[in-house]
Enzyme design. Structure first.
Site, short mmCIF file in Angstrom:
data_model
loop_
_atom_site.label_atom_id
_atom_site.label_comp_id
_atom_site.label_asym_id
_atom_site.label_seq_id
_atom_site.Cartn_x
_atom_site.Cartn_y
_atom_site.Cartn_z
N HIS A 1 47.96 50.41 33.02
CA HIS A 1 47.81 48.97 32.81
C HIS A 1 46.33 48.62 32.79
O HIS A 1 45.87 47.92 31.91
CB HIS A 1 48.53 48.18 33.90
N HIS B 1 38.02 42.93 32.33
CA HIS B 1 37.71 43.82 33.46
C HIS B 1 36.57 44.80 33.17
O HIS B 1 35.69 44.99 34.00
CB HIS B 1 38.97 44.61 33.85
N GLU C 1 41.72 44.11 28.22
CA GLU C 1 41.33 44.87 29.41
C GLU C 1 39.82 45.07 29.47
O GLU C 1 39.21 44.96 30.54
CB GLU C 1 42.05 46.22 29.45
#
Length: 222
Positions: free
Chosen positions: A57, A115, A111
């Site tokens: 993930h 992040h 992502e």
């Protein structure tokens, strides 16, 4: 004018600091069967059904107080040309299950932008995705669980046995996240482990996310 210039310098330093200042990573793997059997359902990527295995993930920078930085560098957006040699491996190990069906680039872009940019002082874009793939290759969660007789066949297992099985195999305590299927049954959804802020070594988690599972949870098929 000088005050405005000094303020601009401080703002720039703040952005740089935010991109560098984190304590550890959460490395999160997701069980696809538990994503797909919810009321929300799922869509297989355009490359076809992913393997019946845990998928990545994300690799998420975090602070020890439980908060986390996000979207740290809008000027360094996702560029798939920088990871072209990783795409086939990502399609297998970091597949998207979101609807509508897509290639995965939207997921990976999210992502990185949310992040990955917050770890860019340590990992550039290629290293960020490569580090996550390397961690996945070292943490074969499905093999670990199956070796202990915990199989994705719809059976229920104690939360403590799942946690201890993974902990005994990797030497560190994981955090287990559950969700519920269409019938409302609690099930194994995601497994969090913690990694030092270089992205190199597993560590004990300084803090766990919030949330809870039932004492017995299902491990659905996929």
């Amino acid at each position: 004018m000088e005050k405005k210039f000094n303020l601009l310098i401080l703002l720039c330093l703040s952005v740089v600091s935010n991109a560098q200042d984190f304590d550890f990573f959460y490395f999160v793997q997701q069980w696809p069967g538990s994503y797909c059997d919810t009321k929300q359902s799922c869509c297989y990527p355009t490359t076809g059904k992913p393997p019946s295995d845990f998928g990545i993930h994300g690799l998420w920078p975090n602070y020890k107080d439980g908060s986390y930085p996000s979207n740290c560098d809008p000027s360094n957006s996702y560029d798939q040309s920088k990871i072209s040699d990783l795409i086939s491996t990502m399609q297998e190990n970091w597949a998207t299950l979101a609807c509508p069906s897509n290639s995965g680039s939207t997921f990976w872009s999210h992502e990185w932008d949310k992040h990955g940019t917050c770890s860019e002082s340590v990992l550039d874009q290629h290293s960020y995705f490569g580090t996550a793939l390397n961690l996945k290759s070292k943490l074969d969660l499905l093999q670990i669980l199956q070796s202990a007789g915990i199989n994705p066949d719809g059976s229920s297992y104690s939360l403590s046995s799942i946690r201890s099985t993974i902990s005994n195999a990797i030497g560190y305590t994981p955090w287990i996240q559950c969700n519920v299927d269409q019938e409302g049954n609690s099930q194994l959804y995601q497994v969090y482990v913690c990694v030092d802020n270089s992205g190199s070594n597993l560590i004990e988690c300084p803090v766990f996310p919030h949330g809870k599972c039932g004492s017995s949870i299902e491990f659905p098929s996929f």
